[in-house]
Design an enzyme around this catalytic site. Structure first.
Site, PDB file in Angstrom:
ATOM      1  N   CYS A   1      78.069  36.859  30.857  1.00 14.11           N
ATOM      2  CA  CYS A   1      78.352  35.435  30.753  1.00 14.11           C
ATOM      3  C   CYS A   1      79.157  35.116  29.491  1.00 14.11           C
ATOM      4  CB  CYS A   1      77.040  34.638  30.819  1.00 14.11           C
ATOM      5  SG  CYS A   1      77.284  32.903  31.266  1.00 14.11           S
TER       6      CYS A   1
ATOM      7  N   GLU B   1      70.912  40.040  35.997  1.00 12.74           N
ATOM      8  CA  GLU B   1      69.444  40.102  35.968  1.00 12.74           C
ATOM      9  C   GLU B   1      68.830  39.130  36.973  1.00 12.74           C
ATOM     10  OE1 GLU B   1      70.414  36.690  33.424  1.00 12.74           O
ATOM     11  OE2 GLU B   1      71.269  38.687  33.726  1.00 12.74           O
TER      12      GLU B   1
ATOM     13  N   SER C   1      71.305  29.011  27.741  1.00 18.34           N
ATOM     14  CA  SER C   1      72.677  28.578  28.001  1.00 18.34           C
ATOM     15  C   SER C   1      72.771  27.081  28.297  1.00 18.34           C
ATOM     16  CB  SER C   1      73.273  29.370  29.169  1.00 18.34           C
ATOM     17  OG  SER C   1      73.448  30.730  28.823  1.00 18.34           O
TER      18      SER C   1
ATOM     19  N   HIS D   1      75.128  36.436  36.097  1.00 22.94           N
ATOM     20  CA  HIS D   1      73.892  36.989  35.522  1.00 22.94           C
ATOM     21  C   HIS D   1      73.319  38.061  36.446  1.00 22.94           C
ATOM     22  CE1 HIS D   1      73.012  34.398  32.010  1.00 22.94           C
ATOM     23  NE2 HIS D   1      73.847  33.582  32.633  1.00 22.94           N
TER      24      HIS D   1
END
Length: 348
Positions: A243, A327, A45, A325
């Site tokens: 995202c 994760e 990103s 995010h």
């Protein structure tokens, strides 16, 4: 010693020390993360951006490849108050210019006040102010990188945990962090990672239990093919997004996205769930947000600091997306149950 120059919009020149030589350009942004620099530097990103660390010392626990989120350093250049030799040598080996010995707080404050800006960097024994300005003048806005997905996506279809007994996930890779795949595999999912411009035929061949749109860099409106996939399968296959994935889903279903002034980048972003009133700390990295979710999606979570949408859902259509995010590499693990929730959608 001054052997590097950072030029930002308005043609302001900042002197610095070169830690990895070269020239580069990109949108200059900052992250408030004080750990997890290996994950941040390998996060796709950050493609086409110059990453500035607000924390003053980067590299104090070395460089370990098992922490990487992709195979390469992703920002075009790196700015810090101080970089350790380990990080500087890693960046040089990757060919990514890096500078330090400047007031990074001043840069962060300017980005906060003025918004993300174009930037040019020149570093090394022969670097000049004119070199940095030349890079600045060639720099494009993020929305102008119309095919940025090609830089960060896989080239071909790959499969993780092929012999798993869990649900089959079609992950449209718009710049996916490796830990998204790992989080799904840990739950025994079979993850088919597809290029960002995957076709409907590619999805049909997999016959997935869940369609997942990943994170990625830049303007979500430039990921038209991923949006078309969402339009085709909504209501037939459960949908998840992280995202950029949330933004792509919103655009595809009649919503609208917009560029933020300086975005959310860090591991300490508070998010409130509107259904439970619970607040969790999250990891974030994005410069665009959903301005209007449209009629199909309900806002279920918001950012405590600015009320931007952090979660969108539609129970009837089987859609769950998150702007942050879950994760959480790096960052807090408050929201890991997201992956359980989306796989439960596929179970239903």
């Amino acid at each position: 010693m001054t052997d590097a120059y950072v030029a930002i919009e308005g043609e302001r020149i900042i002197e610095a020390r070169a830690r990895s030589p070269g020239t580069a350009r990109g949108e200059i942004v900052f992250t408030t993360a004080y750990t997890g620099y290996e994950e941040s530097l390998t996060d796709p990103s950050y493609a086409e951006q110059v990453l500035t660390f607000s924390y003053p010392l980067i590299g104090n626990y070395g460089v370990r490849e098992e922490r990487f989120e992709s195979d390469n350093v992703q920002p075009n250049a790196v700015v810090s108050r101080e970089l350790t030799d380990d990080v500087a040598e890693w960046l040089e080996s990757e060919g990514v210019p890096a500078v330090d010995h400047l007031d990074s707080r001043d840069i962060v404050t300017e980005i906060r006040d003025e918004g993300a800006m174009k930037c040019g960097i020149a570093a090394g024994p022969d670097a000049t102010e004119e070199d940095a300005l030349a890079e600045l003048h060639e720099c494009k806005h993020m929305s102008d990188h119309v095919d940025i997905g090609k830089q960060v996506s896989v080239d071909e279809h790959t499969v993780a945990n092929e012999d798993g007994d869990g649900k089959t996930v079609a992950l449209v890779d718009c710049g996916a962090k490796g830990s998204i795949t790992s989080s799904l595999v840990e739950r025994d999912a079979v993850v088919h990672r597809l290029p960002y411009d995957a076709s409907e035929d590619d999805i049909e061949a997999i016959d997935p239990d869940l369609l997942f749109i990943s994170n990625g860099p830049g303007d979500p409106e430039n990921f038209e093919q991923a949006g078309e996939i969402v339009e085709e399968y909504v209501g037939d296959v459960p949908l998840a997004g992280i995202c950029l994935g949330q933004q792509v889903v919103a655009n595809a279903l009649g919503g609208r996205t917009t560029k933020m002034e300086f975005g959310h980048r860090g591991v300490n972003q508070p998010v409130r769930d509107l259904r439970t009133d619970r607040v969790v700390m999250t990891t974030q990295n994005h410069g665009y947000t959903v301005a209007d979710p449209g009629d199909e999606l309900e806002i279920t979570q918001v950012n405590v600091n600015d009320d931007t949408p952090e979660g969108l859902e539609n129970d009837e259509l089987g859609i769950i997306t998150r702007q942050y995010h879950p994760e959480a590499n790096p960052g807090p693990n408050d929201s890991l149950d997201f992956f359980d929730d989306v796989l439960a959608l596929a179970e239903e």
